[in-house]
Structure formats: C-alpha cells, structure tokens
Design an enzyme around this catalytic site. Structure first.
Site, mmCIF file in Angstrom:
data_model
loop_
_atom_site.group_PDB
_atom_site.id
_atom_site.type_symbol
_atom_site.label_atom_id
_atom_site.label_comp_id
_atom_site.label_asym_id
_atom_site.label_seq_id
_atom_site.Cartn_x
_atom_site.Cartn_y
_atom_site.Cartn_z
ATOM 1 N N LYS A 1 0.864 -1.232 -0.038
ATOM 2 C CA LYS A 1 -0.073 -0.044 -0.133
ATOM 3 C C LYS A 1 0.820 1.220 -0.081
ATOM 4 O O LYS A 1 0.245 2.484 -0.411
ATOM 5 C CB LYS A 1 -1.044 -0.076 1.159
ATOM 6 C CG LYS A 1 -2.012 -0.952 0.910
ATOM 7 C CD LYS A 1 -3.051 -0.739 2.191
ATOM 8 C CE LYS A 1 -4.248 -1.767 1.859
ATOM 9 N NZ LYS A 1 -4.263 -3.113 1.881
ATOM 10 N N GLU B 1 -10.602 6.497 2.591
ATOM 11 C CA GLU B 1 -11.590 5.292 3.069
ATOM 12 C C GLU B 1 -10.424 4.339 3.680
ATOM 13 O O GLU B 1 -9.447 4.085 3.334
ATOM 14 C CB GLU B 1 -12.575 5.150 2.210
ATOM 15 C CG GLU B 1 -11.852 3.790 1.354
ATOM 16 C CD GLU B 1 -10.988 4.078 0.451
ATOM 17 O OE1 GLU B 1 -10.888 5.340 -0.055
ATOM 18 O OE2 GLU B 1 -10.307 3.020 -0.043
ATOM 19 N N SER C 1 2.114 -9.838 -0.672
ATOM 20 C CA SER C 1 1.687 -8.364 -0.582
ATOM 21 C C SER C 1 1.864 -7.742 0.639
ATOM 22 O O SER C 1 2.033 -6.793 0.829
ATOM 23 C CB SER C 1 0.127 -8.277 -0.858
ATOM 24 O OG SER C 1 -0.616 -8.993 -0.128
HETATM 25 C C1 LIG Z 1 -4.943 -4.281 1.339
HETATM 26 C C2 LIG Z 1 -4.298 -5.248 1.161
HETATM 27 C C3 LIG Z 1 -4.600 -6.243 0.119
HETATM 28 C C4 LIG Z 1 -5.777 -6.044 -0.734
HETATM 29 O O1 LIG Z 1 -5.621 -4.888 -1.531
HETATM 30 P P1 LIG Z 1 -5.411 -5.072 -3.166
HETATM 31 O O2 LIG Z 1 -6.022 -3.600 -3.629
HETATM 32 O O3 LIG Z 1 -6.061 -6.111 -3.590
HETATM 33 O O4 LIG Z 1 -3.911 -5.127 -3.348
HETATM 34 C C5 LIG Z 1 -3.841 -7.463 -0.130
HETATM 35 N N1 LIG Z 1 -2.856 -7.649 0.986
HETATM 36 C C6 LIG Z 1 -2.335 -6.762 1.912
HETATM 37 C C7 LIG Z 1 -1.309 -7.068 2.632
HETATM 38 C C8 LIG Z 1 -2.999 -5.826 2.060
HETATM 39 O O5 LIG Z 1 -2.688 -4.815 3.017
#
Ligand SMILES: *Cc1c(COP(=O)(O)O)cnc(C)c1O
Length: 402
Positions: A98, A120, A381
């Site tokens: 993010k 948000e 992620s």
């Molecule tokens: C917010 C988040 C996501 C989901 O968001 P995407 O916009 O689909 O990438 C995925 N993994 C983590 C670790 C997150 O914090």
C-alpha cells in the site's frame, strides 16, 4: 489459450472515458466530474515529468525500502514440486504494497497545490498507509472508517491518530467499508478545492483504477527483472497474487502481461467478485460486484479484512472477460493452513491476504492444475504482524498456544 493470444491483451491506458472494455468509467455526481478530471490531468503530467518520477522513486527507495527482494523458497518449493519465488512487498515500510500507492498520491496532492488528503479504510491498513504518507509530506489527513470497523480495529485507529490523522467513524448503512467509501466521496464533493481523495486500490472513478495500477506497477516491473536474473533470462510460468480491490495483483500483472506467463488472481471465497459477481455500478465505476437479485450490494465475508470488498477493480473484470487473467478463490481453512506452512518451511509469516494466493497454489499443485516443475512468482503483498492476534485465536489450538 495460445501464447500469441495471451500476448494480444495488454494493460494499456483505458479509453478516454476511462473504460477497460465494458468496465470502468466515471460514475460520479456532477460536482465531482471536474475533480476527477483535475486528478487525471495532474497525474498524466506528473507521470510524464522526470522530476516527479524521480521524487516518487527516491521516496520508494529511501523511505519505503525499495527495491524489495525476490526470495526463492527452497524448502516449500521441494514440498510443492514447483520452483516458488516470492516478491517481498512485506518487507516495505509499513509492511505492505500500500505504501507504493500512497506515496505517489501524496506527492500528487502536493503537486496539485492541495494541503489535505482524505481516504476510506476498512480494516485500517489503507488508513494507516495514507496517514503515514501525509505525515511524511506535511499534509492534513482525515480517514473515514465504518463505526463497526473502528471498534474491530482499535489498534489501527490508534496508529492513525498517532500519525496525526483524524479518524471519522461512519454511522450510515452497515457501518463498514462500503459506507466509508460513500462518506469519503460525499466529503470530497464539499472540500474538493483543498482536498485530494486518496483511493486505496484500483477502483473508483477514472483515473483511479489506472493511476493506482501505474503506481503499483513497480512491483511487477521489479519482479520481472529479478525473475529474469534468477531464471536465467526466462519469465516464470505462473504469476499469482491475491485480489481485494486488486492493486497488488494489477501492479504485479502489469509487469508480466506482455509475457507468456499464466496470470492468476485469488479472491477470498466469500468475496469472489469474478466468480459470483455481476456487472453493476458502485463507487464511481462499472465492474463485477456481489449483488442480490434486487441489485443490492452484498457484504463480502472473509477472515481477511483486506479482501472483503464486494467488488473488484474494473481492469480485472476486463482481463477476466478477455481471458488474459484467471480468477480463483480460497477458503478460510486452507488459507490458515497455507499461512502456517509458509511460516514453518520458510520462516515467513504472511498476512492473511497473500496467504490466499498461497492457499490456491498449494491446492493447484496438488490437483495438477499447476504442473510439477513450474516456475511461480507469487506476490507476498504484506506481512503477518497485523493479523497475529486474529490468527492466534483461529489457530492457537493447533500450534499448542491455545
Ligand atoms: C490491502 C491489502 C490487500 C488487498 O488490496 P489489493 O488492492 O487487492 O492489493 C492485499 N494484501 C495486503 C497485505 C493488504 O494490506
């Protein structure tokens, strides 16, 4: 699908009206049309300006810790019968991808001469990321969060306040994420002169789905280079990422869409917008959405707060329809199994969201959907710290801590 066919679909700019095929667009109140147009013009200029791009890349390097490594998972690869590489977004400052988006949109806010950002947030992760970028860049920050979520995610509310942000509990509707998005949009209408709305994923009205994908493509661009080095000049056979709104997956896919890699996005079983959604309009975009027969938006349900969005970014709906990317889902139990498997074999505790991508991969290697010996790039992620207490209550018995 043939490789030539796969290569024909690109992740290019959307059409002038912000469409990816039948999806996307700009479904906003008239008062917000000029604001969206302003963001589009500002981003277009900034993205073509070497000074802006250098500032963005500089902060990603010196503040966020990029480039993130690609880690080869030797022990887990042996167990799954594939060669598994992880793109380590979990190692960035704040612990997820993010940060790539909020640093870009924070710099754009400054570029537009605005002093304030609003956002948000559902579980609070995007709120914390936005508050982080706002503190770094000296911007005022207001976060809209459903009241139910503020109660469930006390610690993130505290983090945002510690970072200097104001957190506004939203008391309309189901008092969760989709109501927070509605409230942030309403607030943006009345404050648009001074305020940028920092949307947290590849969703919302044009230009957000395109802009956020461009700000996240650093994941895929880096990973492609790193894979080529590790794989002796080849691309992976398979690229997998989890999908909430779809930003880490879109950023990852952008780096590989021109290759012959199979692209797979993994949603939460209870929030599977490609699997169970139908076309509709929500939050300024036309996309695939979970709806009941009367067209009411359904609540997505998942153990992972970052994946329980009832829709998906419009470009994913397009890629699914065009057959260039596939979308699958993973259920809560297999996700917890995958999380502990990665922890035990590689010493990496993933966030619940990317554990969905891994859960699908584990299943697909066992049922033969992914052939043995495949090379796989999976986007990690985010890190699991934020989910530790939830995972402890869900898994505690099994690891003898319950
Ligand atoms: C917010 C988040 C996501 C989901 O968001 P995407 O916009 O689909 O990438 C995925 N993994 C983590 C670790 C997150 O914090």
């Amino acid at each position: 699908m043939t490789i030539a066919g796969a290569n024909r679909v690109e992740m290019a700019e959307p059409s002038e009206s912000g469409r990816f095929g039948d999806y996307g667009g700009r479904y906003v109140p008239e008062a917000l049309v000029p604001a969206c147009a302003e963001v589009e013009a500002a981003f277009r200029a900034a993205w073509a300006d070497p000074d802006f791009v250098a500032r963005y890349r500089g902060l990603l390097a010196d503040y966020a810790g990029r480039p993130t490594p690609v880690t080869e998972c030797h022990r887990l690869s042996a167990e799954l019968g594939v060669r598994l590489l992880l793109k380590r977004e979990d190692l960035t400052h704040t612990g997820s991808h993010k940060i790539n988006n909020v640093i870009g949109q924070g710099l754009l806010t400054v570029e537009m001469g605005k002093q304030r950002v609003i956002a948000e947030t559902g579980a609070g992760q995007h709120g914390v990321a936005t508050a982080t970028a706002a503190a770094l860049l000296g911007l005022q920050c207001v976060i809209y969060m459903g009241e139910v979520d503020t109660e469930r995610q006390e610690l993130n509310v505290f983090r945002m306040r510690l970072l200097g942000a104001e957190v506004v509990p939203v008391r309309s509707g189901s008092r969760t994420l989709k109501d927070a998005v509605n409230e942030a949009m309403r607030a943006w209408v009345s404050e648009v002169e001074t305020t940028h709305y920092c949307i947290g994923s590849v969703m919302g009205p044009h230009p957000f789905p395109w802009m956020v994908r461009e700000l996240q493509r650093v994941i895929g661009d880096e990973a492609r280079e790193q894979c080529r080095t590790l794989l002796g000049g080849s691309d992976p056979d398979l690229v997998v990422a989890c999908v909430g709104g779809g930003s880490n997956s879109a950023g990852t896919f952008a780096g590989f869409v021109g290759t012959s890699a199979r692209l797979v996005g993994v949603e939460a079983a209870g929030g599977s917008a490609v699997g169970r959604g139908v076309p509709g309009v929500l939050h300024g975009m036309r996309s695939l959405l979970l709806q009941d027969e009367a067209g009411q938006i359904l609540e997505a349900e998942s153990i992972s707060a970052g994946l329980d969005y009832p829709g998906i970014g419009p470009e994913h709906a397009y890629l699914a329809g065009a057959g260039r990317a596939e979308y699958a889902s993973a259920g809560d139990d297999e996700v917890l199994d995958a999380l502990s498997l990665l922890a035990r074999t590689e010493g990496i505790i993933p966030a619940l969201e990317p554990a969905h991508a891994l859960a699908w991969l584990v299943r697909a290697t066992r049922d033969g959907t992914v052939p043995g010996g495949s090379t796989v790039l999976l986007t990690m992620s985010g890190r699991g710290d934020k989910d530790a207490s939830q995972v402890m209550s869900l898994l505690g018995d099994r690891v003898g801590l319950g």
